[in-house]
Design an enzyme around this catalytic site. Structure first.
Site, PDB file in Angstrom:
ATOM      1  N   THR A 262       0.819  -1.210   0.000  1.00  0.00           N
ATOM      2  CA  THR A 262       0.000   0.000   0.000  1.00  0.00           C
ATOM      3  C   THR A 262       0.853   1.261   0.000  1.00  0.00           C
ATOM      4  O   THR A 262       0.486   2.278  -0.596  1.00  0.00           O
ATOM      5  CB  THR A 262      -0.926   0.004   1.232  1.00  0.00           C
ATOM      6  OG1 THR A 262      -1.803  -1.117   1.153  1.00  0.00           O
ATOM      7  CG2 THR A 262      -1.738   1.273   1.322  1.00  0.00           C
TER       8      THR A 262
ATOM      9  N   SER B 124      -0.010  -9.859  -0.253  1.00  0.00           N
ATOM     10  CA  SER B 124      -0.842 -11.054  -0.104  1.00  0.00           C
ATOM     11  C   SER B 124      -0.461 -12.132  -1.115  1.00  0.00           C
ATOM     12  O   SER B 124      -0.841 -13.293  -0.960  1.00  0.00           O
ATOM     13  CB  SER B 124      -2.320 -10.694  -0.263  1.00  0.00           C
ATOM     14  OG  SER B 124      -2.586 -10.174  -1.553  1.00  0.00           O
TER      15      SER B 124
ATOM     16  N   ASP C 269      -0.180  -6.937   4.652  1.00  0.00           N
ATOM     17  CA  ASP C 269      -0.927  -8.197   4.736  1.00  0.00           C
ATOM     18  C   ASP C 269      -0.070  -9.348   5.253  1.00  0.00           C
ATOM     19  O   ASP C 269      -0.512 -10.139   6.082  1.00  0.00           O
ATOM     20  CB  ASP C 269      -1.514  -8.569   3.372  1.00  0.00           C
ATOM     21  CG  ASP C 269      -2.766  -7.767   3.036  1.00  0.00           C
ATOM     22  OD1 ASP C 269      -3.267  -7.066   3.939  1.00  0.00           O
ATOM     23  OD2 ASP C 269      -3.239  -7.848   1.890  1.00  0.00           O
TER      24      ASP C 269
END
Length: 323
Positions: free
Chosen positions: A13, A55, A87
């Protein structure tokens, strides 16, 4: 002399732009990142061997990162800050801790919000990215040797880190750096052969549910049809499980098929103990007991065991050599 820091970008992110969010190409992101770096530190930016949503990361990606860090160590870098997605940040942290040991100073961080605005031409009005990065850069030259996770003005021992919230800024917990914690001390030099072998690593974690024992046995029999290299059984409380003879037979069949079976607990903190009568069966089996700092650390230890030992009896013989 000012210590030089290798800042390694691995995606997440932190480096996303747009709506919906998507990763900004590293070649475009790194110059933007350099604009916000503190001027009073000697920081060199690097791009990790693999950049993707965390992820989607697997053991091979993290081993390539370890190998890259070890190559930079040969270029006289000893302080590293890693930008990684949240994640699987706990898994990345645990693997770096297990494989780098106390060979250098490493701090991993990430963010819940991107560094840049949606167009990618300026910093975002509200973001935890800059705070987390500055905190990581500050602590990497102050903390004792080892691997840590820095998030929301907190520094945790990497092997103990756990993500506890999907969206809040205070997203991680673990044992804080000033506390005494279990730490790997020996480094493991990652070779290309290790990365190739890790691509086949199959680790399955089974969170046991309060169902009838016949159903538990049926589930294990299904797993035994194509057993993983490592099966982690997450028991209740301090690691308790109800078993019977068919359950024990399933474990034996799994071990004979080359699957190392490890017992741990679903409870995030406190570890396991076997003080209850229901757990006397463990003394009669060859099941391994987790001595790890958390689930991500158990995954990291299982990966390291898989790379070093090919047979279940070797895992059993050396399990506690790698605490």
């Amino acid at each position: 002399m000012m210590k030089k820091i290798a800042l390694i970008y691995m995606g997440g992110t932190f480096g996303c732009i747009g709506d919906p969010l998507s990763p900004m190409p590293a070649v475009d992101f790194i110059p933007q990142l350099q604009h916000v770096l503190p001027l009073d530190q000697h920081i060199e930016c690097f791009v990790a061997p693999v950049i993707q949503d965390s992820s989607a990361c697997t053991a091979t990606d993290w081993l390539k990162l370890v190998q890259y860090i070890q190559q930079l160590q040969l270029q006289q870098f000893q302080h590293f800050v890693i930008i990684h997605g949240t994640d699987t940040l706990s898994y990345a942290s645990a693997i770096l801790a297990r494989f780098l040991g106390q060979s250098s100073y490493v701090v991993l961080t990430g963010s819940q919000y991107p560094l840049l605005n949606s167009t990618g031409d300026n910093t975002r009005e509200f973001s935890d990215a800059i705070d987390n990065l500055n905190f990581a850069l500050d602590t990497v030259i102050k903390a004792p040797v080892g691997v840590y996770l820095a998030f929301h003005h907190q520094l945790f021992h990497a092997q103990t880190a756990l993500k506890i919230h999907t969206s809040e800024l205070d997203a991680f917990t673990g044992q804080k750096a000033e506390q005494t914690a279990q730490q790997a001390t020996q480094s493991y030099v990652v070779q290309d052969a290790d990365i190739q072998k890790a691509a086949s690593f199959n680790c399955l974690s089974l969170m046991m549910q309060p169902i009838d024992l016949d159903q538990q046995v049926s589930n294990l029999q299904t797993i035994a049809q194509s057993p993983p290299h490592c099966l982690i059984l997450q028991g209740f409380g301090s690691g308790n499980l109800a078993v019977n003879d068919p359950f024990m037979a399933c474990l034996q069949n799994l071990q004979q098929a080359g699957c190392a079976v490890v017992l741990t607990t679903q409870v995030p903190f406190g570890g396991i103990n076997q003080h209850y009568a229901i757990s006397q069966w463990i003394q009669q089996s060859n099941i391994l007991l987790s001595d790890c700092a958390g689930h991500a650390d158990l995954y990291a230890k299982a990966l390291k065991m898989y790379l070093q030992y090919d047979a279940v009896d070797q895992w059993q013989a050396h399990w506690h050599d790698h605490g």
